[in-house]
Scaffold this motif. Structure first.
Motif, PDB file in Angstrom:
ATOM      1  N   LEU A  12      -3.508  11.014  -7.407  1.00  0.00           N
ATOM      2  CA  LEU A  12      -2.067  10.990  -7.168  1.00  0.00           C
ATOM      3  C   LEU A  12      -1.691  11.596  -5.829  1.00  0.00           C
ATOM      4  CD1 LEU A  12      -0.682  11.889 -10.717  1.00  0.00           C
ATOM      5  CD2 LEU A  12      -1.148   9.640  -9.713  1.00  0.00           C
ATOM      6  N   ASP A  13      -2.456  12.566  -5.341  1.00  0.00           N
ATOM      7  CA  ASP A  13      -2.178  13.159  -4.031  1.00  0.00           C
ATOM      8  C   ASP A  13      -2.386  12.135  -2.927  1.00  0.00           C
ATOM      9  OD1 ASP A  13      -1.530  15.639  -5.088  1.00  0.00           O
ATOM     10  OD2 ASP A  13      -3.586  16.398  -4.951  1.00  0.00           O
ATOM     11  N   ILE A  14      -3.458  11.354  -3.037  1.00  0.00           N
ATOM     12  CA  ILE A  14      -3.713  10.309  -2.040  1.00  0.00           C
ATOM     13  C   ILE A  14      -2.638   9.233  -2.111  1.00  0.00           C
ATOM     14  CG2 ILE A  14      -5.260   8.400  -1.455  1.00  0.00           C
ATOM     15  CD1 ILE A  14      -7.598  10.241  -1.993  1.00  0.00           C
ATOM     16  N   LEU A  15      -2.249   8.847  -3.323  1.00  0.00           N
ATOM     17  CA  LEU A  15      -1.176   7.868  -3.478  1.00  0.00           C
ATOM     18  C   LEU A  15       0.091   8.336  -2.767  1.00  0.00           C
ATOM     19  CD1 LEU A  15      -1.173   6.526  -7.155  1.00  0.00           C
ATOM     20  CD2 LEU A  15      -1.761   5.309  -5.070  1.00  0.00           C
ATOM     21  N   GLU A  16       0.473   9.569  -3.020  1.00  0.00           N
ATOM     22  CA  GLU A  16       1.693  10.112  -2.419  1.00  0.00           C
ATOM     23  C   GLU A  16       1.597  10.119  -0.896  1.00  0.00           C
ATOM     24  OE1 GLU A  16       4.457  14.186  -2.575  1.00  0.00           O
ATOM     25  OE2 GLU A  16       2.719  13.955  -3.898  1.00  0.00           O
ATOM     26  N   LEU A  17       0.434  10.519  -0.389  1.00  0.00           N
ATOM     27  CA  LEU A  17       0.221  10.594   1.053  1.00  0.00           C
ATOM     28  C   LEU A  17       0.308   9.210   1.699  1.00  0.00           C
ATOM     29  CD1 LEU A  17      -0.561  12.554   3.376  1.00  0.00           C
ATOM     30  CD2 LEU A  17      -2.948  11.985   2.893  1.00  0.00           C
ATOM     31  N   LEU A  18      -0.336   8.236   1.075  1.00  0.00           N
ATOM     32  CA  LEU A  18      -0.333   6.884   1.637  1.00  0.00           C
ATOM     33  C   LEU A  18       1.043   6.236   1.543  1.00  0.00           C
ATOM     34  CD1 LEU A  18      -3.754   5.534   0.330  1.00  0.00           C
ATOM     35  CD2 LEU A  18      -3.196   6.284   2.641  1.00  0.00           C
ATOM     36  N   ILE A  19       1.705   6.412   0.423  1.00  0.00           N
ATOM     37  CA  ILE A  19       3.045   5.847   0.261  1.00  0.00           C
ATOM     38  C   ILE A  19       3.984   6.410   1.318  1.00  0.00           C
ATOM     39  CG2 ILE A  19       5.077   5.795  -1.242  1.00  0.00           C
ATOM     40  CD1 ILE A  19       3.102   5.707  -3.619  1.00  0.00           C
ATOM     41  N   TYR A  20       3.897   7.710   1.557  1.00  0.00           N
ATOM     42  CA  TYR A  20       4.756   8.358   2.550  1.00  0.00           C
ATOM     43  C   TYR A  20       4.525   7.788   3.947  1.00  0.00           C
ATOM     44  CZ  TYR A  20       6.498  11.951   5.741  1.00  0.00           C
ATOM     45  OH  TYR A  20       7.133  12.598   6.764  1.00  0.00           O
ATOM     46  N   ASN A  21       3.257   7.706   4.349  1.00  0.00           N
ATOM     47  CA  ASN A  21       2.942   7.262   5.704  1.00  0.00           C
ATOM     48  C   ASN A  21       3.201   5.777   5.909  1.00  0.00           C
ATOM     49  OD1 ASN A  21       1.512   9.474   7.520  1.00  0.00           O
ATOM     50  ND2 ASN A  21       0.904   9.868   5.407  1.00  0.00           N
ATOM     51  N   LEU A  22       2.929   4.956   4.905  1.00  0.00           N
ATOM     52  CA  LEU A  22       3.194   3.525   5.024  1.00  0.00           C
ATOM     53  C   LEU A  22       4.698   3.243   5.029  1.00  0.00           C
ATOM     54  CD1 LEU A  22       0.395   2.227   2.654  1.00  0.00           C
ATOM     55  CD2 LEU A  22       0.567   1.736   5.098  1.00  0.00           C
ATOM     56  N   SER A  23       5.441   3.966   4.219  1.00  0.00           N
ATOM     57  CA  SER A  23       6.891   3.795   4.177  1.00  0.00           C
ATOM     58  C   SER A  23       7.528   4.168   5.510  1.00  0.00           C
ATOM     59  CB  SER A  23       7.502   4.637   3.052  1.00  0.00           C
ATOM     60  OG  SER A  23       7.018   4.225   1.791  1.00  0.00           O
ATOM     61  N   LYS A  24       6.983   5.184   6.167  1.00  0.00           N
ATOM     62  CA  LYS A  24       7.491   5.581   7.484  1.00  0.00           C
ATOM     63  C   LYS A  24       7.337   4.456   8.497  1.00  0.00           C
ATOM     64  CE  LYS A  24       6.596   9.431   9.471  1.00  0.00           C
ATOM     65  NZ  LYS A  24       5.862  10.605  10.011  1.00  0.00           N
ATOM     66  N   GLU A  25       6.347   3.595   8.293  1.00  0.00           N
ATOM     67  CA  GLU A  25       6.107   2.466   9.189  1.00  0.00           C
ATOM     68  C   GLU A  25       6.846   1.203   8.731  1.00  0.00           C
ATOM     69  OE1 GLU A  25       4.072   2.027  12.131  1.00  0.00           O
ATOM     70  OE2 GLU A  25       4.471   4.173  12.132  1.00  0.00           O
ATOM     71  N   ASN A  26       7.783   1.399   7.801  1.00  0.00           N
ATOM     72  CA  ASN A  26       8.637   0.308   7.314  1.00  0.00           C
ATOM     73  C   ASN A  26       7.925  -0.715   6.436  1.00  0.00           C
ATOM     74  OD1 ASN A  26      11.031   1.236   8.659  1.00  0.00           O
ATOM     75  ND2 ASN A  26      10.187   0.448  10.575  1.00  0.00           N
ATOM     76  N   TYR A  27       6.769  -0.335   5.883  1.00  0.00           N
ATOM     77  CA  TYR A  27       6.146  -1.190   4.880  1.00  0.00           C
ATOM     78  C   TYR A  27       6.842  -0.976   3.534  1.00  0.00           C
ATOM     79  CZ  TYR A  27       2.308  -2.142   8.104  1.00  0.00           C
ATOM     80  OH  TYR A  27       1.567  -2.551   9.186  1.00  0.00           O
ATOM     81  N   GLU A  28       6.911  -2.039   2.741  1.00  0.00           N
ATOM     82  CA  GLU A  28       7.392  -1.912   1.364  1.00  0.00           C
ATOM     83  C   GLU A  28       6.171  -1.612   0.504  1.00  0.00           C
ATOM     84  OE1 GLU A  28       9.714  -4.476  -2.116  1.00  0.00           O
ATOM     85  OE2 GLU A  28       9.556  -5.274  -0.074  1.00  0.00           O
ATOM     86  N   VAL A  29       6.192  -0.478  -0.200  1.00  0.00           N
ATOM     87  CA  VAL A  29       4.979   0.002  -0.863  1.00  0.00           C
ATOM     88  C   VAL A  29       5.199   0.169  -2.363  1.00  0.00           C
ATOM     89  CG1 VAL A  29       3.143   1.735  -0.832  1.00  0.00           C
ATOM     90  CG2 VAL A  29       4.475   1.305   1.246  1.00  0.00           C
ATOM     91  N   LYS A  30       4.222  -0.292  -3.147  1.00  0.00           N
ATOM     92  CA  LYS A  30       4.153   0.024  -4.572  1.00  0.00           C
ATOM     93  C   LYS A  30       2.755   0.544  -4.874  1.00  0.00           C
ATOM     94  CE  LYS A  30       7.715  -3.019  -6.454  1.00  0.00           C
ATOM     95  NZ  LYS A  30       8.595  -1.897  -6.834  1.00  0.00           N
ATOM     96  N   SER A  31       2.595   1.181  -6.036  1.00  0.00           N
ATOM     97  CA  SER A  31       1.311   1.808  -6.343  1.00  0.00           C
ATOM     98  C   SER A  31       0.893   1.548  -7.778  1.00  0.00           C
ATOM     99  CB  SER A  31       1.397   3.317  -6.100  1.00  0.00           C
ATOM    100  OG  SER A  31       2.334   3.919  -6.980  1.00  0.00           O
ATOM    101  N   ALA A  32      -0.392   1.790  -8.039  1.00  0.00           N
ATOM    102  CA  ALA A  32      -0.963   1.709  -9.387  1.00  0.00           C
ATOM    103  C   ALA A  32      -2.123   2.688  -9.444  1.00  0.00           C
ATOM    104  CB  ALA A  32      -1.429   0.298  -9.697  1.00  0.00           C
ATOM    105  N   VAL A  33      -2.480   3.137 -10.655  1.00  0.00           N
ATOM    106  CA  VAL A  33      -3.487   4.191 -10.779  1.00  0.00           C
ATOM    107  C   VAL A  33      -4.829   3.690 -11.305  1.00  0.00           C
ATOM    108  CG1 VAL A  33      -1.777   6.022 -11.032  1.00  0.00           C
ATOM    109  CG2 VAL A  33      -2.622   4.829 -13.070  1.00  0.00           C
TER     110      VAL A  33
END
Length: 226
Positions: A12-33
């Motif tokens: 979950l820490d990696i998910l949060e980190l990636l979602i944050y950084n990708l969203s900053k670059e204007n990507y639309e992001v979803k996740s799954a575990v």
């Protein structure tokens, strides 16, 4: 209009980190575990790219990758594995499952995002042949500054209007600020006010149609492919 990225990882820490950084670059992001959940999300979200771990509960990334690449509606999606497994057999298994790239952890988020940006730029450049860029139904010819529209009609654009359109089309769905467009098209040695960009964009829209160039108020413009 942003590119869509699905991140599949049970950390979950990696998910949060990636979602944050990708969203900053204007990507639309979803996740799954896990892989099974990831496939379900992919079918509804229809991402442009999946960033996926290998070692996950319920269904691992290799099995999920095989299913994705063998599902008609999903097989076009680019799959990049991001995993702690550095062994050669894991990498081979990933590419056998249809991987487009294979990266090992630990990750450097900014470097990863830059690599994803480069990946999408490379895919765009594949559509450029002999100075002709084909995108979103337009045929943009760099040799003669012409644009062939979906109805077959041809528009000849003045040099600066064409350069703005061509540049935006090479980085689709990515917002470009007025300042960056001024630097790219006019350079730093010529003084041009930002209003000039607005005027040129308006003229391009009048000639090729409104649907291709979007505006992010207060930020800039982007070429839309959806």
């Amino acid at each position: 209009m942003a590119k869509k990225v699905l991140v599949i990882d049970d950390d979950l820490d990696i998910l949060e980190l990636l979602i944050y950084n990708l969203s900053k670059e204007n990507y639309e992001v979803k996740s799954a575990v896990n892989g099974l959940e990831g496939i379900k999300v992919a079918k509804s979200f229809m991402p442009d790219l999946i960033l996926m771990d290998i070692m996950m509960p319920v269904m691992d990334g290799i099995e999920a990758g095989k299913i994705i690449k063998n599902t008609e509606s999903l097989k076009h999606i680019y799959v990049i594995y991001l995993t702690a497994r550095a062994e050669e057999y894991s990498e081979v298994a990933a590419f056998d499952a249809g991987a487009d790239d294979y990266l090992t952890k630990p990750i450097k988020p900014r470097a990863l995002v830059s690599r994803i940006n480069a990946f999408f730029r490379k895919e765009t450049q594949k559509n450029v042949v002999d100075g002709i860029l084909e995108i979103a139904g337009l045929r943009i010819n760099k040799e003669n500054y012409s644009v062939t529209k979906e109805d077959g009609s041809i528009v000849i654009l003045p040099k600066k209007e064409f350069e703005i359109l061509y540049y935006l089309a090479t980085v689709p769905n990515k917002v470009q600020s007025r300042d960056s467009l001024l630097q790219k098209i006019w350079g730093s040695d010529i003084f041009v006010v930002e209003r000039t960009i607005d005027v040129h964009i308006r003229k391009v829209r009048e000639k090729i149609g409104d649907k291709y160039i979007g505006t992010l108020k207060g930020v800039g413009y982007m070429f839309k492919t959806e």
